[in-house]
Enzyme design. Structure first.
Site, PDB file in Angstrom:
ATOM      1  CG  ASP A  69      -1.751   1.190   1.394  1.00 53.16           C
ATOM      2  OD1 ASP A  69      -2.462   1.519   0.425  1.00 53.16           O
ATOM      3  OD2 ASP A  69      -1.709   1.821   2.459  1.00 53.16           O
TER       4      ASP A  69
ATOM      5  CB  ALA B  83     -12.563  11.058   8.275  1.00 56.75           C
TER       6      ALA B  83
ATOM      7  CE  LYS C 291      -8.582   7.900  -0.637  1.00 58.53           C
ATOM      8  NZ  LYS C 291      -8.349   7.047   0.544  1.00 58.53           N
TER       9      LYS C 291
ATOM     10  CG  HIS D  86     -13.430   6.721   2.569  1.00 55.71           C
ATOM     11  ND1 HIS D  86     -12.150   6.451   2.968  1.00 55.71           N
ATOM     12  CD2 HIS D  86     -13.997   7.380   3.621  1.00 55.71           C
ATOM     13  CE1 HIS D  86     -11.957   6.901   4.201  1.00 55.71           C
ATOM     14  NE2 HIS D  86     -13.070   7.481   4.609  1.00 55.71           N
TER      15      HIS D  86
ATOM     16  CG  ASP E  53      -2.174   2.026   6.419  1.00 54.57           C
ATOM     17  OD1 ASP E  53      -2.770   2.975   6.969  1.00 54.57           O
ATOM     18  OD2 ASP E  53      -2.094   1.919   5.183  1.00 54.57           O
TER      19      ASP E  53
END
Length: 246
Positions: A14, A47, A55, A58, A188
């Site tokens: 990533d 967030a 995104k 998201h 992560d």
């Protein structure tokens, strides 16, 4: 190749929170500001919840949260619609492009780790929840600091993003490596870990530099050793984590 690495052919990494942008800070203020422009306040913890997704999904995941949906109704007199998701996304992207270069420093030790992996014969792939427009700001800064992977798969390059393994599979194709069990996915975020498990890879979750810990390098270095363990773990249940650990 060293004996313990002989069955491995590639690592897919990533970007933000794993290789660059200690604490995965770049998108956080942008999400908060993008929603604020529509009169809806969201928190940094909210967030961060779906971090690692593309995104637009998201933003959709945030709007699906009951508290945010209620706040949107209070401000706009309706539940969030697809048009509302598009409107927030259209505000978000240029803002993220603007700040991305300010959070593109390579995490200390990350470039050296890649050099060592290459020395051991592994190819280096990468994937990201960022679009290519955003990554155009990040890639040259990372390269100047010693990190340039063999391939970069971005949001929009595949039919869907994390937690599906599509970006991972595209990286396999570009690197010309197989089977999946000969590759390691490093991320992560929870959806990024799910991507690796769903794709059948060895999967490694990054903690201190990433989204869950969520601190800058300077703030992390300022912590006393005893302050690391008690930090609460954020949970996000907007995806299915399948597969198994390897």
């Amino acid at each position: 190749m060293d004996e313990q690495f002989k069955h491995l052919r590639a690592v897919v990494l990533d970007w933000a929170g794993t290789m660059v942008d200690h604490g995965s800070l770049a998108p956080m203020g942008v999400f908060v500001e993008a929603f604020a422009r529509f009169g809806v306040a969201i928190t940094i913890d909210e967030a961060r919840g779906p971090m690692g997704m593309a995104k637009r999904p998201h933003i959709a995941a945030l709007m699906a949260l009951p508290r945010i949906g209620t706040a949107w109704w209070g401000q706009h007199g309706r539940v969030p619609t697809e048009a509302d998701i598009d409107a927030v996304y259209e505000v978000f992207v240029p803002m993220n492009v603007e700040v991305a270069s300010r959070f593109a420093d390579v995490i200390p030790g990350a470039a050296a780790a890649v050099i060592e992996l290459r020395r051991r014969g592994l190819k280096i792939g990468s994937s990201t929840g960022y679009t290519r427009e955003i990554m155009a700001e990040v890639i040259p800064i990372a390269a100047a600091q010693g990190y340039a992977p063999d391939c970069i798969v971005c949001t929009g390059d595949t039919p869907d993003g994390r937690p599906t393994p599509f970006m991972l599979y595209k990286a396999f194709l570009e690197l010309a490596v197989w089977p999946a069990r000969a590759c390691v996915k490093v991320d992560d975020t929870e959806v990024g870990v799910a991507e690796g498990l769903n794709g059948g890879c060895w999967t490694v979750g990054v903690a201190v530099t990433g989204n869950v810990f969520g601190l800058s390098l300077a703030d992390t270095q300022a912590l006393a050793p005893e302050e690391f363990a008690p930090r609460p773990r954020r949970r996000w249940r907007g995806f299915a984590m399948r597969g198994r650990t390897m």
